[in-house]
Design an enzyme around this catalytic site. Structure first.
Site, PDB file in Angstrom:
ATOM      1  N   GLY A   1       0.807  -1.219   0.000  1.00  0.00           N
ATOM      2  CA  GLY A   1       0.000   0.000   0.000  1.00  0.00           C
ATOM      3  C   GLY A   1       0.840   1.270   0.000  1.00  0.00           C
ATOM      4  O   GLY A   1       2.025   1.258   0.340  1.00  0.00           O
TER       5      GLY A   1
ATOM      6  N   ARG B   1      -2.887   8.316   3.710  1.00  0.00           N
ATOM      7  CA  ARG B   1      -3.212   9.158   4.856  1.00  0.00           C
ATOM      8  C   ARG B   1      -1.991   9.817   5.501  1.00  0.00           C
ATOM      9  O   ARG B   1      -2.106  10.704   6.324  1.00  0.00           O
ATOM     10  CB  ARG B   1      -3.976   8.325   5.900  1.00  0.00           C
ATOM     11  CG  ARG B   1      -5.392   7.989   5.460  1.00  0.00           C
ATOM     12  CD  ARG B   1      -5.996   6.822   6.235  1.00  0.00           C
ATOM     13  NE  ARG B   1      -5.594   5.520   5.715  1.00  0.00           N
ATOM     14  CZ  ARG B   1      -6.082   4.358   6.150  1.00  0.00           C
ATOM     15  NH1 ARG B   1      -6.970   4.338   7.110  1.00  0.00           N
ATOM     16  NH2 ARG B   1      -5.666   3.216   5.614  1.00  0.00           N
TER      17      ARG B   1
ATOM     18  N   THR C   1      -6.457  -5.442   0.057  1.00  0.00           N
ATOM     19  CA  THR C   1      -5.769  -6.510   0.792  1.00  0.00           C
ATOM     20  C   THR C   1      -6.148  -7.893   0.260  1.00  0.00           C
ATOM     21  O   THR C   1      -5.324  -8.814   0.283  1.00  0.00           O
ATOM     22  CB  THR C   1      -6.083  -6.416   2.293  1.00  0.00           C
ATOM     23  OG1 THR C   1      -7.506  -6.230   2.476  1.00  0.00           O
ATOM     24  CG2 THR C   1      -5.364  -5.245   2.939  1.00  0.00           C
TER      25      THR C   1
HETATM   26  C1  UD1 Z   1      -7.157  -3.138   7.350  1.00  0.00           C
HETATM   27  C2  UD1 Z   1      -8.402  -3.999   7.428  1.00  0.00           C
HETATM   28  C3  UD1 Z   1      -9.211  -3.597   8.654  1.00  0.00           C
HETATM   29  C4  UD1 Z   1      -8.358  -3.733   9.889  1.00  0.00           C
HETATM   30  C5  UD1 Z   1      -7.054  -2.953   9.755  1.00  0.00           C
HETATM   31  C6  UD1 Z   1      -6.129  -3.282  10.872  1.00  0.00           C
HETATM   32  C7  UD1 Z   1      -8.974  -4.497   5.107  1.00  0.00           C
HETATM   33  C8  UD1 Z   1      -9.911  -4.204   3.994  1.00  0.00           C
HETATM   34  N1  UD1 Z   1      -9.190  -3.809   6.251  1.00  0.00           N
HETATM   35  O1  UD1 Z   1      -7.571  -1.797   7.151  1.00  0.00           O
HETATM   36  O2  UD1 Z   1     -10.337  -4.441   8.785  1.00  0.00           O
HETATM   37  O3  UD1 Z   1      -9.061  -3.290  11.016  1.00  0.00           O
HETATM   38  O4  UD1 Z   1      -6.377  -3.301   8.528  1.00  0.00           O
HETATM   39  O5  UD1 Z   1      -4.961  -2.491  10.857  1.00  0.00           O
HETATM   40  O6  UD1 Z   1      -8.096  -5.321   4.970  1.00  0.00           O
HETATM   41  N2  UD1 Z   1      -1.904  -3.506   1.345  1.00  0.00           N
HETATM   42  C9  UD1 Z   1      -1.375  -4.193   0.274  1.00  0.00           C
HETATM   43  N3  UD1 Z   1      -2.013  -4.128  -0.924  1.00  0.00           N
HETATM   44  C10 UD1 Z   1      -3.161  -3.429  -1.121  1.00  0.00           C
HETATM   45  C11 UD1 Z   1      -3.702  -2.725  -0.006  1.00  0.00           C
HETATM   46  C12 UD1 Z   1      -3.050  -2.798   1.207  1.00  0.00           C
HETATM   47  O7  UD1 Z   1      -0.351  -4.863   0.394  1.00  0.00           O
HETATM   48  O8  UD1 Z   1      -3.670  -3.426  -2.239  1.00  0.00           O
HETATM   49  C13 UD1 Z   1      -1.199  -3.574   2.641  1.00  0.00           C
HETATM   50  C14 UD1 Z   1      -0.837  -2.205   3.187  1.00  0.00           C
HETATM   51  O9  UD1 Z   1       0.460  -1.814   2.750  1.00  0.00           O
HETATM   52  C15 UD1 Z   1      -0.886  -2.421   4.682  1.00  0.00           C
HETATM   53  C16 UD1 Z   1      -1.889  -3.548   4.863  1.00  0.00           C
HETATM   54  O10 UD1 Z   1      -2.032  -4.152   3.587  1.00  0.00           O
HETATM   55  O11 UD1 Z   1       0.368  -2.826   5.185  1.00  0.00           O
HETATM   56  C17 UD1 Z   1      -3.236  -3.056   5.362  1.00  0.00           C
HETATM   57  O12 UD1 Z   1      -3.751  -2.096   4.446  1.00  0.00           O
HETATM   58  P1  UD1 Z   1      -4.383  -0.739   4.942  1.00  0.00           P
HETATM   59  O13 UD1 Z   1      -4.748   0.060   3.764  1.00  0.00           O
HETATM   60  O14 UD1 Z   1      -3.517  -0.114   5.944  1.00  0.00           O
HETATM   61  O15 UD1 Z   1      -5.717  -1.287   5.612  1.00  0.00           O
HETATM   62  P2  UD1 Z   1      -6.566  -0.609   6.749  1.00  0.00           P
HETATM   63  O16 UD1 Z   1      -7.396   0.465   6.166  1.00  0.00           O
HETATM   64  O17 UD1 Z   1      -5.714  -0.259   7.883  1.00  0.00           O
HETATM   65 CA    CA Z   2      -3.532  -0.106   8.239  1.00  0.00          CA
END
Ligand code: UD1
Ligand code: CA
Length: 467
Positions: free
Chosen positions: A4, A8, A73
């Site tokens: 990601g 933010r 994710t």
């Molecule tokens: C996510 C969870 C949420 C949880 C929270 C906990 C989802 C949809 N939501 O939200 O339920 O409460 O984490 O911290 O999963 N990432 C990728 N590829 C992508 C998108 C994200 O590798 O396409 C990675 C990001 O770099 C990050 C992690 O996945 O390390 C979580 O993604 P993030 O966007 O931070 O999710 P949250 O909105 O925090």
């Molecule tokens: Ca997160």
């Protein structure tokens, strides 16, 4: 999952490379994962600024999976299919892994004990999916866990943006750490849809997918909610950084180190300090710094990637980088040890002395106002106040050698390359441009001349003028 962007944060740097406790967030997560499984079984999903992220943690020899476009994710796990299943599963072929544990690359405080508990719980429950949850006083922004009537079983996870006002009141949050049955995950993952507020494939929706497929989804709650906190904003990072550093101080205190006002100190995660060392307020110990026993590190000192022996005194305001200090040495106040400074046993580096790439032998002293660069200084040497090694000719750097027992008088300039032989004296205020043999006295200054009565004559001449 580390692909990601971290929108933010409003940063040009990828989220997982922001540092807490002096180390990239992702490096913390990988280090913890490595306590649970070997590096060869760890797959880091990278995407946004993938090459920078890969480079930052390449030293760990983990595997990388590229998620070129970051579509959520769930999508992150979709692209990892081949890496985790191997040449396939089903049709008699066995999956490479039975269980896949998913870690959030932006939640660096997770412990290996908790990951192991999650994994064991998943196995013991014979569940398809197990998720780690926590109760938060302020659950805003996190996915909420919908349990089946207070049981271990989970019906669904709802993201903040999709939650009803009623669901938003749920304090139990999804931590973003999961254990999956690998073949089952990939058998069902294509049922994820991206018809939601973000237009992304949410891994969290797997809970509902499995629930509908009558597969078992369970949740285990960690009692230490602090462990699962994510770092989506600078404010969250500040909170995590403070937690981690305070935990580091506690660890040092428990190992016999005294720290006054730990809230004012900045001590990185990998720093080591031995027992009975005292750390005063406003000290920074950074990077891979190692400090011996019975040292005293006085206020406002900043020590980076340096190694200090036992019984070293660092007086206030000393700055040090990539340097080594042997037992019993005394530094500061206000010394500046630049990279490659090696200070011998019991040696002194004092007020406003700057060093770079030098060896200062056992018991040698440079106590006041000097620049010592590219120099090899023997044992029992006295460097007078204001001594300068002129190591740079505008193009190249040259070396100064000062052998054992030498006395350099104050305000001397030593124009390198130059060598001062064992036991020699350099007279104060000399400019030394040629080697000095052992036991000699070198004078490199104009002879003093005295003009008797000169000052009086001048004063009288001025008086005359004024009349
Ligand atoms: C996510 C969870 C949420 C949880 C929270 C906990 C989802 C949809 N939501 O939200 O339920 O409460 O984490 O911290 O999963 N990432 C990728 N590829 C992508 C998108 C994200 O590798 O396409 C990675 C990001 O770099 C990050 C992690 O996945 O390390 C979580 O993604 P993030 O966007 O931070 O999710 P949250 O909105 O925090
Ligand atoms: Ca997160």
């Amino acid at each position: 999952m580390a692909a990601g962007k971290g929108t933010r944060l409003k940063s040009k740097h990828p989220k997982v490379l922001h540092e807490i406790g002096g180390k990239p967030i992702l490096a913390h997560v990988i280090a913890t994962a490595q306590k649970v499984v070997p590096a060869q079984d760890i797959f880091v999903i990278i995407g946004h600024e993938a090459e920078r992220v890969r480079e930052a943690v390449a030293g760990t020899s983990v595997n990388f999976v590229l998620q070129a476009a970051q579509r959520g994710t769930g999508h992150a796990l979709m692209v990892a299919r081949e890496a985790l299943l191997g040449s396939g599963s089903g049709n008699g072929k066995k999956s490479k892994y039975d269980q896949v544990i998913v870690l959030s690359g932006d939640a660096p405080l997770i412990t290996s004990e908790t990951i192991r508990k999650l994994s064991a719980f998943h196995t013991a429950q014979k569940a398809t999916m197990a998720l780690l949850t926590a109760d938060l006083d302020d659950p805003y922004g996190y996915g909420r866990v919908i349990r089946k009537g207070g049981r271990v079983d989970v019906q669904a996870i709802v993201e903040e943006k999709s939650a009803t006002p009623q669901q938003k009141k749920i304090r139990e949050i999804n931590s973003g750490f999961y254990a999956f049955d690998a073949p089952a995950l990939y058998e069902h993952i294509d049922r994820l849809s991206n018809e939601n507020a973000h237009g992304e494939y949410y891994l969290t929706d797997m809970a509902g997918v499995f629930h509908r497929a009558r597969k078992k989804v369970v949740a285990i709650k960690t009692p230490d909610a602090g462990e699962v906190l994510g770092s989506n904003t600078r404010t969250e990072m500040m909170v995590l950084d403070a937690r981690l550093r305070l935990a580091k101080c506690r660890e040092l205190l428990e190992n016999g180190v005294t720290i006054f006002y730990p809230h004012t100190c900045v001590i990185d995660s990998d720093v080591e300090v031995a027992a009975d060392t005292v750390i005063e307020p406003f000290v920074q110990l950074l990077g891979s710094t190692k400090i011996g026993a019975d040292c005293r590190i006085r206020s406002y000192s900043v020590i980076g990637n340096s190694v200090l022996g036992d019984r070293v005194t660092v007086r206030p305001g000393t700055i040090m980088e990539d340097s080594q200090v042997s037992a019993g040495a005394v530094l500061g106040p206000y010394s500046h040890l630049r990279p490659g400074s090696e200070v011998g046993e019991g040696a002194h580096v004092g007020n406003f002395v700057e060093t770079k790439k030098i060896k200062l032998g056992k018991g040698s002293k440079a106590n006041h106002l000097s620049y010592l660069g590219d120099a090899e200084i023997g044992e029992g040497v006295n460097i007078g106040a204001g001594t300068i090694t002129c190591n740079y000719d505008g193009v190249n750097k040259h070396k100064t050698v000062i052998e054992d027992g030498v006395f350099i008088g104050s305000d001397s300039t030593l124009v390198a390359p130059v060598k001062i032989g064992r036991g020699a004296y350099v007279a104060a205020a000399s400019c030394i441009t040629e080697d000095v043999p052992a036991d000699a006295l070198a004078l490199g200054r104009a002879r003093q001349s005295v003009k008797e009565g000169w000052a009086r004559a001048k004063r009288e001449a001025q008086k005359e003028k004024r009349r």
